[in-house]
Design a protein around this motif. Structure first.
Motif, PDB file in Angstrom:
ATOM      1  N   UNK A 150      -0.318 -49.276  55.088  1.00  0.00           N
ATOM      2  CA  UNK A 150      -1.541 -49.955  54.659  1.00  0.00           C
ATOM      3  C   UNK A 150      -1.425 -51.453  54.926  1.00  0.00           C
ATOM      4  N   UNK A 186      -6.983 -44.322  54.651  1.00  0.00           N
ATOM      5  CA  UNK A 186      -6.014 -43.233  54.677  1.00  0.00           C
ATOM      6  C   UNK A 186      -6.416 -42.095  53.736  1.00  0.00           C
ATOM      7  N   UNK A 207      -4.716 -55.641  64.835  1.00  0.00           N
ATOM      8  CA  UNK A 207      -4.980 -54.775  63.681  1.00  0.00           C
ATOM      9  C   UNK A 207      -5.966 -55.401  62.700  1.00  0.00           C
ATOM     10  N   UNK A 255       0.559 -52.983  57.190  1.00  0.00           N
ATOM     11  CA  UNK A 255       0.573 -53.239  58.633  1.00  0.00           C
ATOM     12  C   UNK A 255      -0.803 -53.056  59.240  1.00  0.00           C
ATOM     13  N   UNK A 256      -1.557 -52.077  58.715  1.00  0.00           N
ATOM     14  CA  UNK A 256      -2.892 -51.806  59.253  1.00  0.00           C
ATOM     15  C   UNK A 256      -3.843 -52.970  59.010  1.00  0.00           C
ATOM     16  N   UNK A 257      -3.624 -53.678  57.892  1.00  0.00           N
ATOM     17  CA  UNK A 257      -4.480 -54.844  57.610  1.00  0.00           C
ATOM     18  C   UNK A 257      -4.119 -56.023  58.500  1.00  0.00           C
ATOM     19  N   UNK A 317     -11.487 -52.813  50.983  1.00  0.00           N
ATOM     20  CA  UNK A 317     -10.341 -53.614  51.411  1.00  0.00           C
ATOM     21  C   UNK A 317     -10.314 -53.727  52.935  1.00  0.00           C
TER      22      UNK A 317
END
Lengths: 218, 260, 210
Positions: free
Chosen positions: A121, B95, B88, A123-125, B161
């Motif tokens: 989560x 998820x 990214x 790293x994805x941001x 988020x």
């Protein structure tokens, strides 16, 4: 000779002062052991081999020898090679490093137990590996290991008695000063024990409060 | 529309775990504002494909492009890290298990990355959090912690988020699979609203009805290949491929058995 | 170095003896206090609770001092070695109480019910069903306790037991080489602890297989 607890009150000031030094060295060594533990844990898990292995060897040394010996070595031994540390700081460093090694073990386990999804989560941001560790993984790991770290803090409080042998005038040493005047070891060691017991209760109470406060954020 | 330059493009993606080939030469073009749903049995490679788009599961071979940038560029480690972290920021991901940060409040979950990566002020961050939460209908939960939210609420916060980074594309990895049935709809509604706002979305899902109602194009994957693709009415009503028919039939039967 | 080596080896033996004897005493006390806490009446339960709380709430060093220096005041005269064994034993016994109690509690309560429905008495159930299972759970934490105990024996140097730490201090006086003396003692501790650690993990593997 029997017991006569009335010998204690005249020395109450001395004993209390000792108790304050006990608290001071426990608190400062506790802070050192906490942040040192985090530092060691990060190095042991993520640092390049050239840092990782010396740290691991160092930890192993600390885990396989008695704290008393470590204190002697830091205070009396290092003088021989020109490093003269005042007793209080020698005690703080010895206690702090000793427990940092134990805390590090616990924190490492905590870090490894954090779900992979938390790394993902972050790293994805767009956070880097370091940012993800610093802001997401480590704060959670530290929260998760509050109970065992707390146990170490309680052990640290009791082991702080050992710094009396290198001349820090904490509870034990203060009692010994009173005993050398009164020749009443039982009463004064009992008084010191009672002080430890009370400080220990306060520490347990504080740790319990901390645990309850972070319960929500786990 | 047909000859528009693709917004997201996957070229000849291959992915192997040892001897096992989980993605076999897959290519995919997604236009700006398009919504793609990927369906298929578990183990078909659909999640792996999705996770290759932001290089969370790097491809063995092939390229991933977002507009003019190659996502999985081969670079020395340090440069790659800088590059991928920037890329990214433009790719939001949601998820299956939410992956909210349990030690942070809802507000902090949303503002952490914008504050760290875009250097916005506390006041701006607060406004951003309020705005995003309103979007997902959770304004009153701003100072809650994840442990105090239901699964559906958690997932809506996770969407907020991701949106707070103002991504160009959103990836959904089975966003409702871990939810109790009665909580699925609230998350679907949020995703539908995003669709109406023309967010580019790639959605891996088990929910055929939702896929049909929201997607412009459906991909059916099985065994690491795209077996069939097309607009929802065609793929669901008149599938051409035998494997597609089988999968849909099985799914219909399972749904018929499920309690209403 | 060569001159002092025999004395250090002898002291290492004293350290080992202290660790073994105090651990045995601690195990006995721990087993008694754990049974008192789990199965005893109010009186025994309270005594065990106070014992554990007081011992775990105060430093071991103070406990040794009260026993050795304070003891004569109430008519208890012990030589340093006996005071060391008894003091360390009483101390570790409190920790072992919790280890043993924890292991017994960790054995599923369904086991007790199953044994009782078969007609076993509470005592028989504990002896034949609960303890054999709990014993296996105890090996690892007891290993940790024993490791700690070996290091804790260093404290008895403060009541003049001639153990490794005491010997190191003593020869610093005549050699003026504190660094070397402490390191020599440290190495011997490491050897003892590493060897015991190996024995414990060997034991652990054996009980795990069954």
């Amino acid at each position: 000779m029997g017991l006569d607890l009335t010998v204690v009150p005249p020395f109450a000031g001395l004993i209390l002062q000792g108790a304050l030094w006990t608290i001071a060295i426990t608190a400062s060594a506790g802070v050192l052991s906490f942040f040192g533990g985090i530092g060691f844990a990060i190095c042991a898990l993520y640092a390049p081999a050239i840092i990782r292995y010396p740290i691991k060897a160092f930890a192993w040394l600390f885990m396989t020898t008695p704290l008393l010996l470590q204190l002697f070595l830091i205070y009396f031994g290092l003088v021989q090679i020109g490093i003269d540390i005042p007793a209080f700081f020698a005690g703080m460093i010895g206690l702090g490093l000793h427990f940092a090694v134990y805390n590090s073990d616990i924190i490492q386990t905590g870090i490894l137990a954090i779900d992979k999804g938390q790394h993902e989560a972050g790293r994805t941001l767009g956070l880097s590996r370091g940012q993800t560790l610093r802001k997401i993984v480590i704060p959670q790991a530290v929260r998760d290991v509050v109970p065992p770290i707390g146990n170490n803090m309680i052990a640290l409080l009791k082991d702080s008695a050992l710094v009396s042998v290198i001349g820090v005038v904490e509870l034990v040493h203060a009692s010994q000063l009173a005993i050398s005047e009164t020749f009443r070891p039982f009463e004064f060691y009992l008084a010191a024990a009672a002080c430890y017991y009370v400080v220990n209760l306060l520490l347990e109470f504080t740790l319990h409060r901390i645990e309850r406060r972070i319960a929500l954020t786990r | 529309m047909t000859d528009a330059k693709p917004f997201v493009e996957i070229r000849q993606a291959r992915k192997c775990y040892g001897d096992l080939e989980v993605l076999k030469n897959i290519s995919l073009k997604v236009n700006k504002g398009q919504i793609i749903a990927i369906i298929g049995p578990s183990g078909s490679g659909k999640s792996t494909l999705l996770r290759a788009i932001n290089d969370l599961d790097p491809l063995t071979d092939g390229e991933v492009w977002l507009e003019d940038t190659q996502v999985n560029k081969k670079l020395p480690h340090k440069q790659y890290e800088n590059h991928i972290n920037k890329v990214r920021q433009n790719i939001g991901m949601v998820f299956q298990h939410f992956n909210l940060f349990p030690h942070l409040s809802v507000r902090e979950n949303i503002t952490l990355a914008p504050k760290m990566l875009k250097g916005i002020s506390d006041a701006e961050a607060d406004r951003l959090a309020e705005e995003q939460l309103e979007h997902v209908g959770l304004s009153d939960r701003i100072d809650y912690y994840p442990s105090q939210l239901s699964g559906g609420q958690k997932q809506r916060v996770a969407i907020a988020r991701a949106l707070a980074m103002q991504p160009k594309v959103m990836l959904f990895d089975e966003a409702t699979s871990a939810l109790d049935p009665e909580l699925v709809e609230e998350v679907n509604l949020v995703m539908k609203r995003l669709a109406e706002e023309h967010m580019t979305m790639i959605i891996v899902t088990h929910e055929m009805a939702f896929a049909e109602s929201v997607a412009d194009r459906i991909l059916f994957m099985d065994g690491g290949v795209v077996v069939e693709e097309g607009p929802p009415e065609q793929l669901f009503r008149a599938p051409k491929h035998e494997r597609t028919k089988e999968f849909l039939a099985k799914h219909l039967r399972a749904n018929a058995l499920a309690p209403a | 170095m060569q001159r002092v080596a025999p004395f250090f080896l002898e002291a290492a033996w004293v350290t080992l003896e202290l660790a073994v004897l105090s651990t045995l005493l601690g195990l006995t006390l721990g087993a008694i206090a754990a049974s008192a806490k789990l199965y005893g009446n109010v009186v025994f339960r309270s005594i065990a609770t106070v014992y554990v709380s007081v011992i775990r709430g105060t430093p071991c060093l103070i406990q040794l001092f009260i026993l050795y220096f304070g003891g004569p005041q109430i008519g208890i005269n012990l030589d340093p070695f006996s005071a060391g064994v008894i003091g360390l034993g009483i101390n570790i016994g409190a920790y072992m109480t919790e280890t043993i109690r924890g292991a017994i509690i960790a054995v599923d309560s369904g086991q007790m019910e199953a044994a009782r429905t078969l007609g076993l008495s509470k005592f028989q159930a504990v002896r034949k069903v609960i303890l054999p299972q709990a014993a296996r759970l105890m090996v690892r934490p007891l290993g940790v306790n024993i490791n700690a105990q070996i290091k804790a024996t260093a404290l008895v140097s403060a009541i003049s037991v001639v153990d490794l730490t005491y010997t190191a201090q003593r020869y610093i006086g005549s050699t003026y080489k504190p660094f070397e003396m402490f390191i020599l003692a440290g190495v011997l501790y490491m050897v003892i602890i590493t060897l015991t650690g190996m024995i414990v993990s060997w034991l652990n593997k054996r009980v795990a297989i069954q």
